[in-house]
Design an enzyme around this catalytic site. Structure first.
Site, short mmCIF file in Angstrom:
data_model
loop_
_atom_site.label_atom_id
_atom_site.label_comp_id
_atom_site.label_asym_id
_atom_site.label_seq_id
_atom_site.Cartn_x
_atom_site.Cartn_y
_atom_site.Cartn_z
N ARG A 123 0.91 -1.23 -0.07
CA ARG A 123 0.06 0.00 0.08
C ARG A 123 0.95 1.46 0.08
NH1 ARG A 123 -5.41 0.41 3.67
NH2 ARG A 123 -4.14 1.06 5.21
N ARG A 156 2.60 4.24 4.80
CA ARG A 156 2.16 5.24 5.79
C ARG A 156 2.75 4.19 7.11
NH1 ARG A 156 -4.57 4.20 5.52
NH2 ARG A 156 -4.06 3.53 7.51
P1 ADP Z 1 -7.77 1.12 7.49
O1 ADP Z 1 -9.01 1.25 7.01
O2 ADP Z 1 -6.53 0.76 6.42
O3 ADP Z 1 -7.44 0.81 8.63
P2 ADP Z 1 -8.14 3.95 8.06
O4 ADP Z 1 -7.34 5.26 7.13
O5 ADP Z 1 -9.47 4.03 7.74
O6 ADP Z 1 -7.36 2.94 7.68
O7 ADP Z 1 -7.70 4.23 9.59
C1 ADP Z 1 -6.45 4.57 9.97
C2 ADP Z 1 -6.51 4.79 11.42
O8 ADP Z 1 -7.27 6.06 11.73
C3 ADP Z 1 -6.91 3.73 12.30
O9 ADP Z 1 -5.99 2.58 12.51
C4 ADP Z 1 -7.43 4.41 13.66
O10 ADP Z 1 -6.43 4.72 14.37
C5 ADP Z 1 -7.86 5.71 13.06
N1 ADP Z 1 -9.38 5.67 12.71
C6 ADP Z 1 -10.04 5.83 11.64
N2 ADP Z 1 -11.33 5.76 11.44
C7 ADP Z 1 -11.51 5.47 12.76
C8 ADP Z 1 -12.77 5.34 13.69
N3 ADP Z 1 -14.03 5.19 13.02
N4 ADP Z 1 -12.66 4.98 14.95
C9 ADP Z 1 -11.40 5.08 15.57
N5 ADP Z 1 -10.22 5.21 15.14
C10 ADP Z 1 -10.41 5.50 13.54
#
Ligand code: ADP
Ligand code: ZN
Length: 210
Positions: A123, A156
């Site tokens: 990624r 990332r």
């Molecule tokens: P992925 O779907 O690949 O895990 P995201 O970009 O959606 O990546 O999320 C990256 C990070 O952002 C998560 O690991 C978390 O720390 C935080 N995060 C994102 N969305 C949420 C959520 N709804 N609740 C809590 N933490 C979140």
């Protein structure tokens, strides 16, 4: 139409959410992207979230619920929206219900854990605009360069293998129970993530049209 994408980190829900966003002309709201942007801009929310993200933990519910409330109140969400990465816990789903938001479909993209770890290593993300790519499944036109804005692509920090394992653990413990939550409302559709992005897109579109 109000749509939720569920799935493990790296299952490809962000890519699918973008595709549905383009087809239905409704915004895709990614809490991960909003938080990373806040981080780049050095806002209090961003700074507060940093330690959690870096450790592969979830950002506290009250923080992400606040972010979502603010975002969904904007005009562009009035005609429907896609949630990518929210809710991720039962209290977050309950908060959405309390806001009076009616969800039409919940698409859960299933990919086995073994494949997730491999996928995450490929990624890449744009430093500037946050667009996502993959060295194998979603290549930019020019290697290492963002199609959208021409900036450099990076890995990332939270895609490092150790952090990915923690994120998967958190996914199974906190997020997977949402499948049951939405199964009970009859809104859940399970889509098996395919090797080719386009094959998953086809299954997702079929699920939305059904
Ligand atoms: P992925 O779907 O690949 O895990 P995201 O970009 O959606 O990546 O999320 C990256 C990070 O952002 C998560 O690991 C978390 O720390 C935080 N995060 C994102 N969305 C949420 C959520 N709804 N609740 C809590 N933490 C979140
Ligand atoms: Zn870019």
């Amino acid at each position: 139409m109000n749509i939720i994408f569920l799935g493990a980190p790296g299952a490809g829900k962000g890519t699918q959410a973008e595709r549905v966003s383009a087809k239905y002309a409704i915004p895709s709201v990614s809490t991960g992207n909003i938080i990373r942007e806040a981080l780049r801009n050095g806002t209090p929310t961003g700074l507060q979230a940093k330690a959690y993200i870096d450790a592969g933990k979830l950002v506290p519910d009250e923080v992400v619920i606040g972010i979502i409330k603010e975002r969904l109140a904007k005009d562009d969400c009035a005609g429907g929206f896609i949630l990518d990465g929210f809710p991720r816990t039962i209290p977050q789903a309950e908060a959405l219900d309390k806001m009076g938001i009616v969800i039409d479909k919940v698409i859960d993209i299933e990919v086995p854990d073994e494949k997730i770890v491999k996928r995450m290593s490929g990624r890449r993300v744009c430093k500037k605009c946050g667009a996502s790519y993959h060295t194998e499944y979603l290549r930019p036109a020019r290697e290492g360069v963002c199609d959208n804005c021409g900036s450099e692509l990076t890995i990332r920090a939270d895609d490092a293998p150790e952090t990915v394992l923690e994120r998967l653990r958190v996914y199974h413990a906190e997020t997977e129970p949402l499948k049951d939550y939405y199964q009970k409302t009859g809104k859940l559709v399970i889509v098996e993530g395919q090797e080719e992005v386009e094959d998953t897109v086809a299954l997702v579109m079929k699920a939305l049209e059904a």
